[in-house]
Motif scaffolding. Structure first.
Motif, PDB file in Angstrom:
ATOM      1  N   LYS A 281       0.827  -1.214   0.000  1.00 22.91           N
ATOM      2  CA  LYS A 281       0.000   0.000   0.000  1.00 22.91           C
ATOM      3  C   LYS A 281       0.859   1.261   0.000  1.00 22.91           C
ATOM      4  N   MET A 282       1.963   1.206   0.748  1.00 24.01           N
ATOM      5  CA  MET A 282       2.842   2.363   0.777  1.00 24.01           C
ATOM      6  C   MET A 282       3.450   2.607  -0.608  1.00 24.01           C
ATOM      7  N   GLY A 283       3.770   1.517  -1.303  1.00 19.70           N
ATOM      8  CA  GLY A 283       4.279   1.661  -2.663  1.00 19.70           C
ATOM      9  C   GLY A 283       3.272   2.324  -3.580  1.00 19.70           C
ATOM     10  N   ILE A 284       2.007   1.976  -3.418  1.00 16.45           N
ATOM     11  CA  ILE A 284       0.957   2.565  -4.246  1.00 16.45           C
ATOM     12  C   ILE A 284       0.835   4.067  -3.962  1.00 16.45           C
ATOM     13  N   ALA A 285       0.925   4.439  -2.684  1.00 17.65           N
ATOM     14  CA  ALA A 285       0.856   5.864  -2.338  1.00 17.65           C
ATOM     15  C   ALA A 285       1.996   6.634  -3.000  1.00 17.65           C
ATOM     16  N   TYR A 286       3.209   6.076  -2.954  1.00 16.06           N
ATOM     17  CA  TYR A 286       4.339   6.721  -3.623  1.00 16.06           C
ATOM     18  C   TYR A 286       4.111   6.800  -5.131  1.00 16.06           C
ATOM     19  N   GLN A 287       3.502   5.750  -5.686  1.00 19.71           N
ATOM     20  CA  GLN A 287       3.296   5.742  -7.131  1.00 19.71           C
ATOM     21  C   GLN A 287       2.277   6.789  -7.553  1.00 19.71           C
ATOM     22  N   HIS A 288       1.309   7.056  -6.702  1.00 19.21           N
ATOM     23  CA  HIS A 288       0.371   8.146  -6.980  1.00 19.21           C
ATOM     24  C   HIS A 288       1.090   9.484  -7.042  1.00 19.21           C
ATOM     25  N   LEU A 289       2.201   9.588  -6.337  1.00 21.92           N
ATOM     26  CA  LEU A 289       2.986  10.820  -6.329  1.00 21.92           C
ATOM     27  C   LEU A 289       4.066  10.791  -7.407  1.00 21.92           C
ATOM     28  N   TYR A 290       4.035   9.758  -8.259  1.00 24.09           N
ATOM     29  CA  TYR A 290       5.000   9.590  -9.340  1.00 24.09           C
ATOM     30  C   TYR A 290       6.425   9.390  -8.831  1.00 24.09           C
ATOM     31  N   ALA A 291       6.563   8.979  -7.584  1.00 21.22           N
ATOM     32  CA  ALA A 291       7.880   8.678  -7.025  1.00 21.22           C
ATOM     33  C   ALA A 291       8.161   7.200  -7.283  1.00 21.22           C
ATOM     34  N   LEU A 292       8.501   6.873  -8.519  1.00 19.39           N
ATOM     35  CA  LEU A 292       8.609   5.473  -8.917  1.00 19.39           C
ATOM     36  C   LEU A 292       9.735   4.743  -8.195  1.00 19.39           C
ATOM     37  N   ASP A 293      10.859   5.414  -7.963  1.00 16.61           N
ATOM     38  CA  ASP A 293      11.965   4.744  -7.273  1.00 16.61           C
ATOM     39  C   ASP A 293      11.579   4.362  -5.852  1.00 16.61           C
ATOM     40  N   PHE A 294      10.880   5.267  -5.167  1.00 15.86           N
ATOM     41  CA  PHE A 294      10.424   4.955  -3.815  1.00 15.86           C
ATOM     42  C   PHE A 294       9.364   3.861  -3.843  1.00 15.86           C
ATOM     43  N   ALA A 295       8.464   3.920  -4.806  1.00 14.50           N
ATOM     44  CA  ALA A 295       7.441   2.882  -4.926  1.00 14.50           C
ATOM     45  C   ALA A 295       8.087   1.515  -5.148  1.00 14.50           C
ATOM     46  N   LYS A 296       9.099   1.485  -5.990  1.00 19.99           N
ATOM     47  CA  LYS A 296       9.794   0.225  -6.288  1.00 19.99           C
ATOM     48  C   LYS A 296      10.377  -0.388  -5.013  1.00 19.99           C
ATOM     49  N   LEU A 297      10.981   0.440  -4.158  1.00 19.28           N
ATOM     50  CA  LEU A 297      11.556  -0.069  -2.908  1.00 19.28           C
ATOM     51  C   LEU A 297      10.494  -0.696  -2.009  1.00 19.28           C
ATOM     52  N   GLN A 298       9.313  -0.078  -1.966  1.00 19.30           N
ATOM     53  CA  GLN A 298       8.245  -0.608  -1.101  1.00 19.30           C
ATOM     54  C   GLN A 298       7.745  -1.958  -1.627  1.00 19.30           C
ATOM     55  N   TYR A 299       7.569  -2.068  -2.964  1.00 25.39           N
ATOM     56  CA  TYR A 299       7.112  -3.330  -3.539  1.00 25.39           C
ATOM     57  C   TYR A 299       8.144  -4.432  -3.326  1.00 25.39           C
ATOM     58  N   GLU A 300       9.415  -4.082  -3.465  1.00 27.63           N
ATOM     59  CA  GLU A 300      10.465  -5.081  -3.251  1.00 27.63           C
ATOM     60  C   GLU A 300      10.481  -5.548  -1.805  1.00 27.63           C
ATOM     61  N   LYS A 301      10.242  -4.636  -0.868  1.00 29.75           N
ATOM     62  CA  LYS A 301      10.165  -5.024   0.546  1.00 29.75           C
ATOM     63  C   LYS A 301       8.968  -5.955   0.777  1.00 29.75           C
ATOM     64  N   ALA A 302       7.845  -5.650   0.147  1.00 31.23           N
ATOM     65  CA  ALA A 302       6.676  -6.526   0.277  1.00 31.23           C
ATOM     66  C   ALA A 302       6.992  -7.926  -0.237  1.00 31.23           C
ATOM     67  N   LEU A 303       7.745  -8.007  -1.330  1.00 26.92           N
ATOM     68  CA  LEU A 303       8.087  -9.312  -1.911  1.00 26.92           C
ATOM     69  C   LEU A 303       9.143 -10.038  -1.087  1.00 26.92           C
ATOM     70  N   GLN A 304       9.968  -9.310  -0.349  1.00 27.24           N
ATOM     71  CA  GLN A 304      10.891  -9.965   0.571  1.00 27.24           C
ATOM     72  C   GLN A 304      10.120 -10.678   1.671  1.00 27.24           C
ATOM     73  N   LEU A 305       9.057 -10.041   2.127  1.00 29.42           N
ATOM     74  CA  LEU A 305       8.235 -10.641   3.177  1.00 29.42           C
ATOM     75  C   LEU A 305       7.342 -11.754   2.637  1.00 29.42           C
ATOM     76  N   ASN A 306       6.892 -11.604   1.386  1.00 31.20           N
ATOM     77  CA  ASN A 306       5.995 -12.596   0.778  1.00 31.20           C
ATOM     78  C   ASN A 306       6.333 -12.726  -0.702  1.00 31.20           C
ATOM     79  N   PRO A 307       7.262 -13.620  -1.051  1.00 31.39           N
ATOM     80  CA  PRO A 307       7.692 -13.741  -2.451  1.00 31.39           C
ATOM     81  C   PRO A 307       6.591 -14.169  -3.406  1.00 31.39           C
ATOM     82  N   THR A 308       5.508 -14.732  -2.893  1.00 30.86           N
ATOM     83  CA  THR A 308       4.416 -15.182  -3.764  1.00 30.86           C
ATOM     84  C   THR A 308       3.217 -14.255  -3.665  1.00 30.86           C
ATOM     85  N   TYR A 309       3.478 -12.981  -3.556  1.00 31.17           N
ATOM     86  CA  TYR A 309       2.436 -11.960  -3.433  1.00 31.17           C
ATOM     87  C   TYR A 309       2.141 -11.432  -4.843  1.00 31.17           C
TER      88      TYR A 309
END
Length: 348
Positions: free
Chosen positions: A153-181
């Motif tokens: 969700k935090m990644g999506i909020a960043y993506q709404h702000l067009y902060a793609l690099d920050f959004a990418k970090l949040q999605y990668e963190k989510a996948l570290q916690l759940n690789p099959t997300y």
């Protein structure tokens, strides 16, 4: 069209379709938004019971007044029967006080307790609904850090702000916690799409689809990536699959989209293809909508429109004739239409 996604917990899940990047390319982001029971906290705090003052007769008997005075001490000693054990406490956050003061109320049948617990994640969801993305990020940052859903969700909020690099970090963190997300995989694909790395975006959409093969928004995103990569045949195949899973997949609330500018030729092809898809399905209004978008973007091949068999049924509708008038397109006469229907050029 591209879409970004999130999976939801068993309570309630909903999709936030977020269109990012060029206005013509669309990416949909899915998120989990948990409903707050019985309306928002502020609504719960503001619930009051208003009692109109009764008209008092000027000829009220004296003995009635004496009875009221006699009973008053007893009422004060016992107290009201239905007063809650404690007054609701307004929640404080970095976004300001939820309520400045308590309204004066009269308790008649108020519940014994009022649950006003609002978690940081729920507060973040509320901020997202109101498009206060920075506030949403700050709320999510105070949520448990072991939740892949919150990082997504935090990644999506960043993506709404067009902060793609920050959004990418949040999605990668989510996948570290759940690789099959699957939703986080899809959303990471939309970041690569926004960075115009279309091939890598396709890779992540395909990974998401292997985990969730019945998700229309994933196919929609995959199709948009193919269109951006000039692979129109595979793009239409993905669009048709998305449409077969959910005919409404390309029709979402504009408030849930973020547009990204892309090559104008791609936008024209995309909108024309969607118009054709809806026309073949007999859905006139969406077909006209996407045709209009194609013309706004610069499509001007009127002959192609009149000869395309995918629009054969649509051309017979009153909405199509109105569209021709609005776009100042000369409608073919009956003889011309007959010739076009046989695939021949009209005689001159």
């Amino acid at each position: 069209m591209e879409k970004i996604s999130l999976c939801s917990p068993p309570i309630l899940s909903s999709l936030f379709f977020v269109w990012l990047f060029p206005p013509g390319k669309r990416i949909i982001i899915n998120t989990d938004v948990r409903a707050i029971p019985q309306g928002s906290t502020q609504e719960a705090l503001m619930r009051t019971i208003h009692i109109s003052p009764a008209a008092v007769s000027h000829t009220l008997p004296l003995f009635a007044s004496l009875i009221v005075l006699a009973c008053a001490p007893l009422a004060n000693a016992s107290g009201p029967n239905n007063v809650p054990e404690s007054a609701p406490v307004p929640f404080l956050s970095s976004f300001g006080l939820a309520q400045e003061g308590y309204p004066q109320t009269v308790s008649v049948s108020a519940p014994n307790k009022l649950d006003l617990s609002v978690t940081p994640e729920m507060l973040g969801d509320l901020m997202m609904i109101h498009q206060r993305y920075l506030a949403a990020i700050e709320a999510y940052q105070r949520a448990p850090h072991d939740s892949a859903v919150v990082w997504n969700k935090m990644g999506i909020a960043y993506q709404h702000l067009y902060a793609l690099d920050f959004a990418k970090l949040q999605y990668e963190k989510a996948l570290q916690l759940n690789p099959t997300y699957p939703e986080a995989l899809n959303n990471l694909g939309t970041v690569y799409y926004g960075q115009q790395n279309y091939h890598k975006a396709e890779v992540y959409y395909e990974k998401a689809l292997r985990l969730k093969p019945d998700c229309a928004s994933f196919y929609s995103n995959l199709g948009t990536a193919y269109f951006a990569d000039h692979n129109y045949k595979r793009g239409m195949q993905a669009y048709r699959k998305a449409f077969s899973l959910d005919p409404q997949v390309f029709i979402s609330d504009p408030l849930e989209r973020v547009a990204e500018m892309g090559p104008i030729e791609e936008q024209i092809t995309l909108n024309y293809s969607l118009a054709r898809l809806y026309a073949q399905a007999g859905m006139v209004d969406p077909a006209i909508h996407y045709l209009r978008m194609a013309y706004i973007d610069g499509f001007n091949d009127n002959k192609k429109l009149m000869q395309d068999p995918g629009f054969a049924v649509l051309r017979k509708s009153s909405q199509f004739r109105l569209f021709l008038t609005e776009e100042h397109i000369a409608a073919p006469d009956a003889t011309e239409q007959s010739s076009l229907g046989r695939g021949k050029s009209p005689l001159r």
